[in-house]
Design a protein around this motif. Structure first.
Motif, PDB file in Angstrom:
ATOM      1  N   GLY A   1     -40.029  -2.915  34.988  1.00  0.00           N
ATOM      2  CA  GLY A   1     -39.530  -4.202  35.447  1.00  0.00           C
ATOM      3  C   GLY A   1     -39.422  -5.190  34.312  1.00  0.00           C
ATOM      4  N   VAL A   2     -39.042  -6.424  34.654  1.00  0.00           N
ATOM      5  CA  VAL A   2     -38.918  -7.513  33.691  1.00  0.00           C
ATOM      6  C   VAL A   2     -39.825  -8.646  34.159  1.00  0.00           C
ATOM      7  N   LEU A   3     -40.625  -9.190  33.232  1.00  0.00           N
ATOM      8  CA  LEU A   3     -41.474 -10.323  33.558  1.00  0.00           C
ATOM      9  C   LEU A   3     -40.600 -11.565  33.698  1.00  0.00           C
ATOM     10  N   PRO A   4     -40.589 -12.201  34.868  1.00  0.00           N
ATOM     11  CA  PRO A   4     -39.724 -13.365  35.091  1.00  0.00           C
ATOM     12  C   PRO A   4     -39.958 -14.470  34.054  1.00  0.00           C
ATOM     13  N   GLY A   5     -38.867 -15.002  33.537  1.00  0.00           N
ATOM     14  CA  GLY A   5     -38.928 -16.131  32.613  1.00  0.00           C
ATOM     15  C   GLY A   5     -39.290 -15.786  31.182  1.00  0.00           C
ATOM     16  N   SER A   6     -39.627 -14.534  30.896  1.00  0.00           N
ATOM     17  CA  SER A   6     -40.058 -14.188  29.540  1.00  0.00           C
ATOM     18  C   SER A   6     -39.068 -13.282  28.819  1.00  0.00           C
ATOM     19  N   GLY A   7     -38.288 -12.537  29.565  1.00  0.00           N
ATOM     20  CA  GLY A   7     -37.400 -11.557  28.961  1.00  0.00           C
ATOM     21  C   GLY A   7     -38.113 -10.301  28.501  1.00  0.00           C
ATOM     22  N   LEU A   8     -39.436 -10.230  28.691  1.00  0.00           N
ATOM     23  CA  LEU A   8     -40.193  -9.048  28.303  1.00  0.00           C
ATOM     24  C   LEU A   8     -40.103  -7.998  29.403  1.00  0.00           C
ATOM     25  N   HIS A   9     -39.982  -6.747  28.991  1.00  0.00           N
ATOM     26  CA  HIS A   9     -39.903  -5.621  29.922  1.00  0.00           C
ATOM     27  C   HIS A   9     -41.263  -4.944  29.981  1.00  0.00           C
TER      28      HIS A   9
END
Length: 181
Positions: free
Chosen positions: A94-102
């Motif tokens: 998934g993708v962490l909301p607001g961070s762009g980190l996967h």
């Protein structure tokens, strides 16, 4: 704003997967992990976590210097475990909301002890946090896209809270902390 990512997972269910299986076959249980990704914030902030994480966050406050903790994401990962160790792994991304980190979270195998209290033997537990790769004008990737990762084998009693590991995610001292409940 400095942040840390905390992973909290709860063993929400262990159920017999094959109640009518012949006695000669190994017993199989369904294993369901509810996973919470929590950010630790170094600036003054109030905690914003579900009620079932309040006690855990209180303990994190006594261990780490972060001023507040917030839920970044949550998910459920379900797989099968058996006493004979022939189970297959499970994986989610998934993708962490607001961070762009996967993120990439999973395990290779989970075994469940047949006697109570149930013990989970998790082999190849893995959490990887990555960023979108950066490419140069020549089309080649520059540097690693992995920000942080934790890999381990783990034994857990059903419902047990365990701090698994910590990994730095940047030079500012932010970290990744893996806690399983």
């Amino acid at each position: 704003m400095k942040r840390t990512i905390c992973l909290l997972a709860a063993v929400a269910a262990l159920a017999w997967g094959q109640a009518a299986a012949p006695q000669s076959e190994a017993s199989v249980k369904n294993v369901e992990l509810t996973v919470y990704l929590v950010s630790g914030i170094q600036t003054a902030a109030t905690d914003e976590v579900p009620q079932d994480l309040v006690t855990t966050v209180k303990q994190l406050h006594s261990l780490f210097p972060y001023k507040g903790y917030k839920l970044a994401d949550s998910f459920v990962l379900r797989g099968r475990g058996s006493a004979d160790g022939k189970s297959q792994g499970a994986l989610t991304e998934g993708v962490l909301p607001g961070s762009g980190l996967h993120y990439n979270f999973g395990y290779q195998r989970v075994r469940v002890a047949l006697e109570k209290p149930y013990m989970l033997h998790v082999d190849g537990l893995q959490l990887t946090i990555s960023q979108t790769p950066v490419y140069g004008p020549d089309g080649k990737q520059r540097g690693s896209s992995t920000v942080a990762s934790i890999r381990t084998d783990l034994d857990l009693a059903e419902g047990q809270k365990t701090v698994v590991g910590k990994s730095s995610i940047d030079q500012a001292g932010d970290a990744l902390i893996l806690v399983i409940v």
